[in-house]
Design a protein around this motif. Sequence first.
Motif, PDB file in Angstrom:
ATOM      1  N   VAL A 327       9.923 -11.940  -5.910  1.00 51.40           N
ATOM      2  CA  VAL A 327       9.999 -11.039  -4.757  1.00 51.40           C
ATOM      3  C   VAL A 327       8.811 -11.273  -3.825  1.00 51.40           C
ATOM      4  N   ARG A 328       7.624 -11.417  -4.421  1.00 48.87           N
ATOM      5  CA  ARG A 328       6.426 -11.582  -3.600  1.00 48.87           C
ATOM      6  C   ARG A 328       6.505 -12.860  -2.769  1.00 48.87           C
ATOM      7  N   ARG A 331       8.871 -12.352   0.075  1.00 47.13           N
ATOM      8  CA  ARG A 331       8.288 -11.536   1.135  1.00 47.13           C
ATOM      9  C   ARG A 331       7.279 -12.359   1.928  1.00 47.13           C
ATOM     10  N   LEU A 359       1.801  -1.828   1.414  1.00 50.38           N
ATOM     11  CA  LEU A 359       2.703  -2.139   0.308  1.00 50.38           C
ATOM     12  C   LEU A 359       3.760  -3.174   0.721  1.00 50.38           C
ATOM     13  N   GLY A 360       3.807  -4.250  -0.044  1.00 48.04           N
ATOM     14  CA  GLY A 360       4.748  -5.321   0.258  1.00 48.04           C
ATOM     15  C   GLY A 360       4.086  -6.450   1.024  1.00 48.04           C
TER      16      GLY A 360
ATOM     17  N   ARG B 240       7.947  -2.743  -7.078  1.00 44.48           N
ATOM     18  CA  ARG B 240       8.771  -3.927  -7.344  1.00 44.48           C
ATOM     19  C   ARG B 240       9.361  -4.468  -6.042  1.00 44.48           C
ATOM     20  N   GLY B 242       8.045  -4.159  -3.307  1.00 39.64           N
ATOM     21  CA  GLY B 242       6.918  -4.668  -2.543  1.00 39.64           C
ATOM     22  C   GLY B 242       6.355  -5.950  -3.115  1.00 39.64           C
ATOM     23  N   GLY B 243       7.070  -6.560  -4.044  1.00 37.92           N
ATOM     24  CA  GLY B 243       6.684  -7.879  -4.522  1.00 37.92           C
ATOM     25  C   GLY B 243       5.741  -7.864  -5.710  1.00 37.92           C
ATOM     26  N   ILE B 244       5.496  -6.691  -6.292  1.00 38.86           N
ATOM     27  CA  ILE B 244       4.603  -6.639  -7.448  1.00 38.86           C
ATOM     28  C   ILE B 244       5.425  -6.900  -8.707  1.00 38.86           C
TER      29      ILE B 244
END
Lengths: 516, 373
Positions: A327-328, A331, A359-360, B240, B242-244
């Motif tokens: 996900v990271r 992004r 956040l993100g 999650r 947010g990419g963590i």
Amino acid sequence: MSAVIELTGITKRFPGVVANDEVNLTVERGEIHAICGENGAGKSTLMKILYGMQQADEGTMKVDGEVVTFNSPNDAIDAGIGMVHQHFMLADQLTVLENVVLGAEPVRVGGAIDFKEAKAHLAEVGADYGLTIDPDDMVETLEVGERQRVEIIKVLYRGAQILILDEPTAVLVPQEVEALFDNMRELKAGGATILFIDHKLDEVLEISDSITILRQGKTVATLKNDGVTAHDLAELMVGSELPSPETGESTVTDHVALSVRDVTVVDDDGRSVIENINLTIHKGEILGIAGVEGNGQAELVDAIIGTAAISHGIVELLGTDITSMSVRKRRESGIAYVPEDRHHEGLMLQAPLWENAALGHQTQKPYGSKWFMNRDGARAQTELIREQFDVRTPNIDVAAHALSGGNQQKLIIGRELTSDPSLLLAAHPTRGIDVGAQAAVWEQIRDARAAGLATLLISADLDELIGLSDTIVVMLRGRMVARLAPSDVTPRDLGAYMTGAASQDEPNHDQRRVVQ
Amino acid sequence: MMRRLLLASAAPVGAFALTLVISSITLWAFGSNPFSAYGDMLSHAAKLETQVDILNRATPLYLSAVAAAIGFRMNLFNIGVEGQYLFAFLIAAQVGSMLALPQLLHIPLIMITAMAVGGAYAGIAGILKVTRGVNEVISTIMLNAIAISGVIAWLQQRWQADQAQFTSTTLGTNPIDESGLFPHINGLLEIFTRDIAQGKELTGLLLVAIAVGLGYHFLLTRMRFGFDLRASGLNPFAARAGGIPPKRMVVAAMFLSGAIAGLIGMVELADTAKFPPDPIKGLGFAGIAVALLGRNNPFAMVLSALLFAFLDISAGILQNTEAATKEIVNIMQGIVLLAAVIAYGVSKRVQEREEARFTAEALAETEPSGVTS
């Protein structure tokens, strides 16, 4: 027949949004009455008010002709109203009988539970309403449909004559839905009145006697179920006024931003929740996805942002395969994400605004780097978002929970759009926010589109979809069933595709401007 | 502003007052004079040697609290600090005794060993959670039992100093050379006071605890990992999205928590130079209480570690002066925790409501209401 429930002028406001706006509802004794409406139309709020879980700001409620005020569900139960929630509240390790009597146990002298008496009463209730279930079965061994029956019996056991069922079919497979409907007919024959929430129109038409439709917190109509069609209902649900958001000139380019090829996602039970989805979104294009909630839209977004594992297929962003990226990483490569539920996936409610803005994006400038956070940079950026996106707050140190829904949403939209994304995933970006904030969000999305952003837009508001999108795709049961041009489609047409009343052959092959 | 400060301090003050009232009633009910008991506790705490005792006790308590707090910050309940520190203590003592090195290498090597062992042992619970879905509360409790009643009991016997006396476990491990012992810092005391500490030695690990506290503060407020950790605790779903990476965070947080836990036993090791036959136990569980009382805040936990240490040391004093039974101290520790949990719960609600009201008011002032007349 006499009205057993009569609600007049029910109004309920939450910070920044009116959930129920002078809603009227009349239910006749012994009928099955469906409440229909889009998500966010105010159905659940209305039922919670009727069941005493929330109190109306204005309006009167009459049960059996008497004006009542419910301060808690106990008051509602005393008045003969019972509610079966969408999520069951049963103790798995107890038997059916124990679950049914829990909290309403007949007690013998000395404090022991009188199970004999309880069983007799349960059998009586079962016989009255034609519901059968073995009281000694362990709840954990029951199927979903049977558990629901236990919930219904639980309510009847407490003497309810009026049942509220909150989206009872959402958790059931088709055969179980049939069984539920048979039970509902038995209940009706036994003299009960049933109110139920549903947005699957074919089901509503099959079982209900009357239908009340809510839209944006208001009562649109109450109809007798004779001669009404799914089309009529869809039109009433979504409204047929001219779309208010408009995108103007097309800004769609030839550059492919996102390419989704043959993507399938399966759930924990191995059933596919989306199947062989093919999509292409170009720079400057807004692709709208229409569909009744729960038909795979959320899973499609999860697959693209990376929170759901793709079991088959490829996702490409600007020509780079991102299928197996974290996900990271996704992004960082430019996917912005506005989640459908800002409290669930969007915000840390207890944290200050500037931390929420980070956040993100905490690994990226100006918020931070691989190792360290940049407090000053993050704060400055948050001030910028506050100004550009009109986030109304006294300062950026207040906790996110103190803001109204619209301002929370503007903060999320702001943090995502200021991160210089190449793809925006926007799930219900204007859900539950007031009209002013809604217009602001539309404006921001339009501006970003003009600047070349590719957007995947999911919305239950069909006017919003038609007004903003360059292309609309309809999803039903995890598949794409139609691909339409917003210029020649009405909410009524969309509703037909969404509910399966109309269909298109091979929408996957109708890919315009495919660049391979 | 004043109002907010008042609100923030209301909870600890209220909890403290409630504790005093209930403890006094308890003391009185058991036939002791609460005032003479408190008097004895305070008059001893004013003496330098008692203060050294309190600091020596507060040091491992604080380390233990930080270890627990790292997990708590992301809703991970590392109940296994107890097993982690004892296991790390034993291995580090054994490794240290086998080496002869200059002080500058010997001490760090022992400490790194302890941290690695503590971290790895806690990491097992983390890995079990992410791969098999085992709740960390269950696994860490079980790992405690495995470490304390199993592995340590066995290794203690195998590694005892004199193998000839194989039947007894009264000896502990082989002693570590002077070069491996963390020096005491009585020299520091002399800067502040001329009094003699009556043969008491102030542990040098106090400096390590201070560094750990500052490091924990820096991690939470300045480092990306700390941000990820807090975000995961505040809202795991938003984190999650947010990419963590949730799984990696669980393993990393457990490892870090266990690594800090590994330092707890170093305080005793600096005194005994070996893993003694009967090491101080219970510090891991006490640390959970200290972290709870200090709300996982690096500075508040200093105060709560000092309070718990003060109460611990007072137990011995009360026994000597016979002003009250020493068990009253355990009762007081229990009450202060309960009172704090209640008081924090209440003040959190009040604060949230205040904040919403403040925001609404501030906005009403800056914006025209739209109604003109």
